[in-house]
Design an enzyme around this catalytic site. Structure first.
Site, mmCIF file in Angstrom:
data_model
loop_
_atom_site.group_PDB
_atom_site.id
_atom_site.type_symbol
_atom_site.label_atom_id
_atom_site.label_comp_id
_atom_site.label_asym_id
_atom_site.label_seq_id
_atom_site.Cartn_x
_atom_site.Cartn_y
_atom_site.Cartn_z
ATOM 1 N N ASP A 49 41.254 38.540 41.433
ATOM 2 C CA ASP A 49 41.018 39.761 40.650
ATOM 3 C C ASP A 49 41.722 40.956 41.284
ATOM 4 O OD1 ASP A 49 39.368 40.079 42.823
ATOM 5 O OD2 ASP A 49 37.583 40.624 41.669
ATOM 6 N N SER A 50 42.381 40.737 42.427
ATOM 7 C CA SER A 50 43.267 41.761 42.995
ATOM 8 C C SER A 50 44.339 42.147 41.973
ATOM 9 C CB SER A 50 43.925 41.256 44.281
ATOM 10 O OG SER A 50 44.538 39.994 44.057
ATOM 11 N N ASP A 88 39.390 33.792 39.988
ATOM 12 C CA ASP A 88 38.249 34.636 40.361
ATOM 13 C C ASP A 88 37.321 34.912 39.186
ATOM 14 O OD1 ASP A 88 38.315 35.198 43.062
ATOM 15 O OD2 ASP A 88 39.550 36.998 42.860
ATOM 16 N N LYS A 118 36.454 31.142 42.054
ATOM 17 C CA LYS A 118 36.058 31.793 43.313
ATOM 18 C C LYS A 118 35.082 32.904 42.961
ATOM 19 C CE LYS A 118 38.984 34.480 45.847
ATOM 20 N NZ LYS A 118 38.285 35.782 45.778
ATOM 21 N N GLU A 120 32.501 36.082 44.828
ATOM 22 C CA GLU A 120 32.182 36.846 46.033
ATOM 23 C C GLU A 120 30.674 36.844 46.274
ATOM 24 O OE1 GLU A 120 33.915 40.760 45.974
ATOM 25 O OE2 GLU A 120 35.911 39.979 45.479
ATOM 26 N N GLU A 186 37.174 37.195 54.557
ATOM 27 C CA GLU A 186 38.063 38.357 54.488
ATOM 28 C C GLU A 186 37.651 39.406 55.509
ATOM 29 O OE1 GLU A 186 39.062 39.839 50.611
ATOM 30 O OE2 GLU A 186 40.002 41.647 51.444
HETATM 31 O O1 KIV Z 1 41.527 38.813 44.585
HETATM 32 C C1 KIV Z 1 42.186 38.311 45.508
HETATM 33 O O2 KIV Z 1 43.420 38.283 45.517
HETATM 34 C C2 KIV Z 1 41.435 37.717 46.623
HETATM 35 C C3 KIV Z 1 42.196 37.349 47.851
HETATM 36 C C4 KIV Z 1 42.683 38.542 48.545
HETATM 37 C C5 KIV Z 1 41.399 36.466 48.740
HETATM 38 O O3 KIV Z 1 40.263 37.571 46.523
#
Ligand code: KIV
Length: 270
Positions: A49-50, A88, A118, A120, A186
């Site tokens: 989600d970056s 994510d 993924k 968090e 992280e």
């Molecule tokens: O959103 C993302 O790119 C991430 C990575 C930095 C681990 O969660």
């Protein structure tokens, strides 16, 4: 393509089996062309989600939506033949209840073809991780600095320093016990990352967590040097694409203004 002829790429059990072996290589991808490059060299393409900050210029990942994740997940899947795609769960799509998490995780997997999600969170997400994994959704956990909690954490700070280490270690044990097949660590001190890596049976994938994890992940745009104004300590620049692109665009602009582009070889006869 029938199931019998489908290519079998890397899957979550393959990643889990790499614990303590050759380090896992994970890189973000948000587009088909980058996914093709990642596919050639990495084990996992992470649709992180970056992308909210990297692609859309948002101030944080908080405004990223399911629809954004699905569109980019589909684009990435078109570029992969072998690397595993992890996608994510965006902020607000899984925290309310295990049922909400399953609804959105199953949508991400069904609409993109990614192999895993993924999410968090540590101890407080263990119940959700157990719920998802029991229902066929492979989960990569993400603890330490969890960017979706940036406001609660008071910024993008190193987590698990001093007495706070016990909290992050408990998070790692909780997500591993709940059935996550791997965990992203992280921005935690290298010593704590080593301790966690020794304490849990699943692979740890570090970002700003030192060299002792079972694998590493970076945001592709960061390590390629796409930004001139963003240089976190944990990112090594393996390339300098911003400079290369700036030069190329400046040359293009100059040639258009001088009428030297397009040249005859770029033009068509009658
Ligand atoms: O959103 C993302 O790119 C991430 C990575 C930095 C681990 O969660």
């Amino acid at each position: 393509m029938s199931a019998s002829t489908a290519k079998r790429g890397i899957l979550p059990p393959d990643i889990e089996a790499r614990k303590g072996g050759t380090p896992l290589v994970v890189l973000t991808a948000y587009t088909t062309p980058v996914a093709k490059l990642v596919d050639a060299h990495c084990d996992v393409a992470l649709v992180g989600d970056s992308l909210g900050m990297v692609v859309y210029g948002l101030p944080s990942t908080l405004a990223v939506t399911m629809d954004m994740m699905i569109a980019h997940g589909q684009a990435v899947m078109r570029g992969l033949t072998r690397a595993m795609c992890v996608i994510d769960l965006p902020f607000g799509s899984f925290e309310e209840s295990p049922a909400q998490a399953f609804r959105n995780a199953s949508r991400l997997l069904a609409e993109t073809g990614a192999a895993a999600v993924k999410l968090e969170g540590g101890v407080h997400m263990a119940e959700t991780i157990a719920f998802l994994t029991a229902r066929g959704v492979p989960v990569m956990a993400h603890i330490g600095l969890t960017p979706q909690a940036v406001n609660a954490l008071g910024g993008y700070k190193v987590q698990g320093r001093g007495e706070d280490a016990a909290r992050v270690l408990a998070d790692a044990k909780a997500v591993a016990d709940a059935g996550a097949f791997a965990v992203v660590l992280e921005k935690v001190p290298q010593r704590l990352a080593r301790e966690i890596t020794e304490a849990v049976a699943i692979p740890t994938i570090g970002i700003g967590a030192g060299k002792d994890c079972d694998g590493q992940v970076l945001v592709a745009d960061d390590m390629l040097g796409m930004f001139t104004d963003f240089r976190p300590k944990f990112v090594k620049r393996f390339g300098n694409l911003a400079e290369v692109a700036d030069r190329a665009i400046a040359d293009y602009a100059a040639e258009v203004r001088a009428r030297s582009f397009p040249a005859p070889e770029h033009s068509f006869d009658t």
